[in-house]
Design a protein around this motif. Sequence first.
Motif, PDB file in Angstrom:
ATOM      1  N   ALA A   1      -0.124 -22.434  65.810  1.00  0.00           N
ATOM      2  CA  ALA A   1      -1.422 -22.415  66.492  1.00  0.00           C
ATOM      3  C   ALA A   1      -2.173 -23.665  66.050  1.00  0.00           C
ATOM      4  N   LEU A   2      -1.966 -24.758  66.751  1.00  0.00           N
ATOM      5  CA  LEU A   2      -2.611 -26.023  66.381  1.00  0.00           C
ATOM      6  C   LEU A   2      -3.929 -26.136  67.148  1.00  0.00           C
ATOM      7  N   THR A   3      -4.863 -26.900  66.608  1.00  0.00           N
ATOM      8  CA  THR A   3      -6.113 -27.127  67.342  1.00  0.00           C
ATOM      9  C   THR A   3      -6.145 -28.574  67.812  1.00  0.00           C
ATOM     10  N   GLY A   4      -6.693 -28.764  68.994  1.00  0.00           N
ATOM     11  CA  GLY A   4      -6.750 -30.105  69.574  1.00  0.00           C
ATOM     12  C   GLY A   4      -7.539 -31.060  68.693  1.00  0.00           C
ATOM     13  N   ALA A   5      -8.583 -30.574  68.051  1.00  0.00           N
ATOM     14  CA  ALA A   5      -9.448 -31.455  67.247  1.00  0.00           C
ATOM     15  C   ALA A   5      -8.758 -31.912  65.966  1.00  0.00           C
ATOM     16  N   ASP A   6      -8.001 -31.030  65.341  1.00  0.00           N
ATOM     17  CA  ASP A   6      -7.372 -31.388  64.051  1.00  0.00           C
ATOM     18  C   ASP A   6      -6.008 -32.041  64.204  1.00  0.00           C
ATOM     19  N   TRP A   7      -5.405 -31.880  65.356  1.00  0.00           N
ATOM     20  CA  TRP A   7      -4.033 -32.372  65.539  1.00  0.00           C
ATOM     21  C   TRP A   7      -3.955 -33.892  65.400  1.00  0.00           C
ATOM     22  N   ARG A   8      -2.931 -34.357  64.696  1.00  0.00           N
ATOM     23  CA  ARG A   8      -2.657 -35.791  64.619  1.00  0.00           C
ATOM     24  C   ARG A   8      -1.167 -36.018  64.819  1.00  0.00           C
ATOM     25  N   LEU A   9      -0.835 -37.156  65.400  1.00  0.00           N
ATOM     26  CA  LEU A   9       0.558 -37.570  65.546  1.00  0.00           C
ATOM     27  C   LEU A   9       0.751 -38.833  64.727  1.00  0.00           C
ATOM     28  N   SER A  10       1.720 -38.798  63.811  1.00  0.00           N
ATOM     29  CA  SER A  10       1.994 -40.028  63.068  1.00  0.00           C
ATOM     30  C   SER A  10       3.257 -40.672  63.611  1.00  0.00           C
ATOM     31  N   ILE A  11       3.234 -41.991  63.686  1.00  0.00           N
ATOM     32  CA  ILE A  11       4.426 -42.775  64.044  1.00  0.00           C
ATOM     33  C   ILE A  11       4.738 -43.608  62.813  1.00  0.00           C
ATOM     34  N   GLY A  12       5.887 -43.315  62.198  1.00  0.00           N
ATOM     35  CA  GLY A  12       6.179 -43.974  60.928  1.00  0.00           C
ATOM     36  C   GLY A  12       7.654 -44.241  60.748  1.00  0.00           C
ATOM     37  N   GLY A  13       8.062 -44.384  59.507  1.00  0.00           N
ATOM     38  CA  GLY A  13       9.449 -44.772  59.216  1.00  0.00           C
ATOM     39  C   GLY A  13       9.580 -46.281  59.318  1.00  0.00           C
ATOM     40  N   LEU A  14      10.636 -46.726  59.968  1.00  0.00           N
ATOM     41  CA  LEU A  14      10.942 -48.166  60.023  1.00  0.00           C
ATOM     42  C   LEU A  14      10.114 -48.875  61.100  1.00  0.00           C
ATOM     43  N   VAL A  15       8.806 -48.883  60.871  1.00  0.00           N
ATOM     44  CA  VAL A  15       7.897 -49.598  61.778  1.00  0.00           C
ATOM     45  C   VAL A  15       7.004 -50.513  60.946  1.00  0.00           C
ATOM     46  N   ASP A  16       6.513 -51.576  61.559  1.00  0.00           N
ATOM     47  CA  ASP A  16       5.638 -52.510  60.840  1.00  0.00           C
ATOM     48  C   ASP A  16       4.208 -51.984  60.734  1.00  0.00           C
ATOM     49  N   HIS A  17       3.781 -51.233  61.740  1.00  0.00           N
ATOM     50  CA  HIS A  17       2.396 -50.738  61.727  1.00  0.00           C
ATOM     51  C   HIS A  17       2.413 -49.233  61.931  1.00  0.00           C
ATOM     52  N   ARG A  18       2.269 -48.498  60.858  1.00  0.00           N
ATOM     53  CA  ARG A  18       2.198 -47.030  60.984  1.00  0.00           C
ATOM     54  C   ARG A  18       0.992 -46.661  61.838  1.00  0.00           C
ATOM     55  N   LYS A  19       1.124 -45.602  62.610  1.00  0.00           N
ATOM     56  CA  LYS A  19       0.008 -45.186  63.477  1.00  0.00           C
ATOM     57  C   LYS A  19      -0.295 -43.718  63.237  1.00  0.00           C
ATOM     58  N   THR A  20      -1.575 -43.388  63.299  1.00  0.00           N
ATOM     59  CA  THR A  20      -1.967 -41.986  63.346  1.00  0.00           C
ATOM     60  C   THR A  20      -2.857 -41.824  64.573  1.00  0.00           C
ATOM     61  N   LEU A  21      -2.412 -40.986  65.492  1.00  0.00           N
ATOM     62  CA  LEU A  21      -3.115 -40.865  66.773  1.00  0.00           C
ATOM     63  C   LEU A  21      -3.695 -39.466  66.938  1.00  0.00           C
ATOM     64  N   SER A  22      -4.875 -39.405  67.555  1.00  0.00           N
ATOM     65  CA  SER A  22      -5.496 -38.114  67.862  1.00  0.00           C
ATOM     66  C   SER A  22      -5.211 -37.774  69.324  1.00  0.00           C
ATOM     67  N   LEU A  23      -5.561 -36.560  69.703  1.00  0.00           N
ATOM     68  CA  LEU A  23      -5.398 -36.154  71.093  1.00  0.00           C
ATOM     69  C   LEU A  23      -6.268 -37.027  72.002  1.00  0.00           C
ATOM     70  N   ALA A  24      -7.474 -37.369  71.512  1.00  0.00           N
ATOM     71  CA  ALA A  24      -8.365 -38.234  72.299  1.00  0.00           C
ATOM     72  C   ALA A  24      -7.723 -39.607  72.512  1.00  0.00           C
ATOM     73  N   ASP A  25      -7.028 -40.123  71.478  1.00  0.00           N
ATOM     74  CA  ASP A  25      -6.335 -41.418  71.631  1.00  0.00           C
ATOM     75  C   ASP A  25      -5.299 -41.334  72.747  1.00  0.00           C
ATOM     76  N   LEU A  26      -4.524 -40.249  72.756  1.00  0.00           N
ATOM     77  CA  LEU A  26      -3.482 -40.127  73.789  1.00  0.00           C
ATOM     78  C   LEU A  26      -4.098 -39.988  75.169  1.00  0.00           C
ATOM     79  N   ARG A  27      -5.193 -39.225  75.251  1.00  0.00           N
ATOM     80  CA  ARG A  27      -5.832 -39.030  76.558  1.00  0.00           C
ATOM     81  C   ARG A  27      -6.467 -40.317  77.073  1.00  0.00           C
ATOM     82  N   ALA A  28      -6.858 -41.196  76.125  1.00  0.00           N
ATOM     83  CA  ALA A  28      -7.473 -42.470  76.533  1.00  0.00           C
ATOM     84  C   ALA A  28      -6.405 -43.481  76.962  1.00  0.00           C
TER      85      ALA A  28
END
Length: 420
Positions: free
Chosen positions: A91-118
């Motif tokens: 049961a995740l909440t839209g406000a608290d949810w974050r997506l991280s993109i990591g591992g073998l990348v030069d710029h780690r990212k943490t994205l919110s639902l608002a970021d994806l919708r934008a």
Amino acid sequence: MEQHEATRRAVLKGGGAAVAGLTLWQVAGPAQAFPQQPGSGPETVIEWDDEVPDSPVPPEGLRNLLDWEQLKTWYTPADNFFVVNHYNEPALTGADWRLSIGGLVDHRKTLSLADLRAAPRREVDFTLECSGNTGLPFFIGGIGNGRWAGTPLAPLLKMAGVRKDGREVVFWGADAGEVTVRDNSGVLEGGQTGSVVPNSSGGLDLTITERFARSMSLADAMSPDNLLCYELNGAPLPREHGFPVRLIAPGWYGVANVKWLTEIEVRDGRYQGRFMARDYVTVREEVRNGQTRWTFTTVARDRLKSAPAKVTRRDGHYAVFGAAWGAPIDRVQVRIDQGPWQRAQLVRQSGRGHGSRDFAWTFWRFPWGRPPAGQHTVTSRAIDSNGKVQPTPDDPFLAAKVTYWESNGQITRRVTIPAT
Ligand SMILES: Nc1nc2c(c(=O)[nH]1)N[C@H]1C(S)=C(S)[C@@H](COP(=O)(O)O)O[C@H]1N2
Ligand SMILES: [Mo]
């Protein structure tokens, strides 16, 4: 709906001969998918004789299976869309949810639902099928078609800057469950949270809490079709379908479409978790140069398939309706009893064409006329745009398979036509 009525009336005015000559039926609204049979009386569904046994899987894990006889709309309503959960249902909440993109990348990212919708929005009509569908007697409704909306994955991976040694992309869900991995050789002792106990075959059982994860090669992950999806049929993803965000990988079996996605990790080698290397692995006995060998392949892309959905009667005339999917469909044929293969009419959908190709099912209709009373079998087969034919269940490739995933053999149903 009104538009659909107009189309139907136009078809009726053309008379029966014109109808029979059509190979494509234009349906105006995607909501009203199966055109009715021509006629004036009520249209009745003749139920199949073959009974589908009750599912032994608890409803938390498997529910809302498609009832083929009830299939009416091209888009499967979200509250009617099958659910396959291997672990818990977070049961995740839209406000608290974050997506991280990591591992073998030069710029780690943490994205919110608002970021994806934008980010740029894209929609795809995609028929999601569990690879286990029709592989087990109780499981013939593990399929649904949706309009999925989200933002393309590839630009975000590019922004993160995948390093040269990045080869594999792992998609992690927020759900997890306790699993026991039997290992007769390699396990030495418990990790921080796992437990290791001797088993009856003289080896050691490792019990851990494993998170749901699936991976793809970097090239497959970079497909422009893949979406970080936050909507199903125009509404936020329901919790059971992965709220707030899931991967939608059009053209791939259900298992690749990771729900409750919270982490994307780039690695330098294959990921061999449960759903890549232990479950959803098709085991086959293949013969090469007269020698048999066992092969193990991970369930990946959809396979060409079709199914008869229902038989209806209107004004004494019968018709078979069905669906075909898994590859671009060229045509569908129907076989009654042991008779010849006959061409079905494809139902053109106005909702098609989202995405780089058609990833959604095609509906079809076979005008059966006035069959003799008694029991009959109805079999369908789909033929794709490369001329490939959906195999029979005893096709050597399918017959050599000992696991239930990827069972795309022709489906036969039984129906009794009543005496009039
Ligand atoms: N995180 C997570 N994603 C998952 C699953 C799961 O158990 N956990 N099940 C997979 C399987 S096996 C299938 S068939 C599809 C089903 O998607 P649905 O439940 O939205 O129909 O989700 C896939 N994604
Ligand atoms: Mo599945």
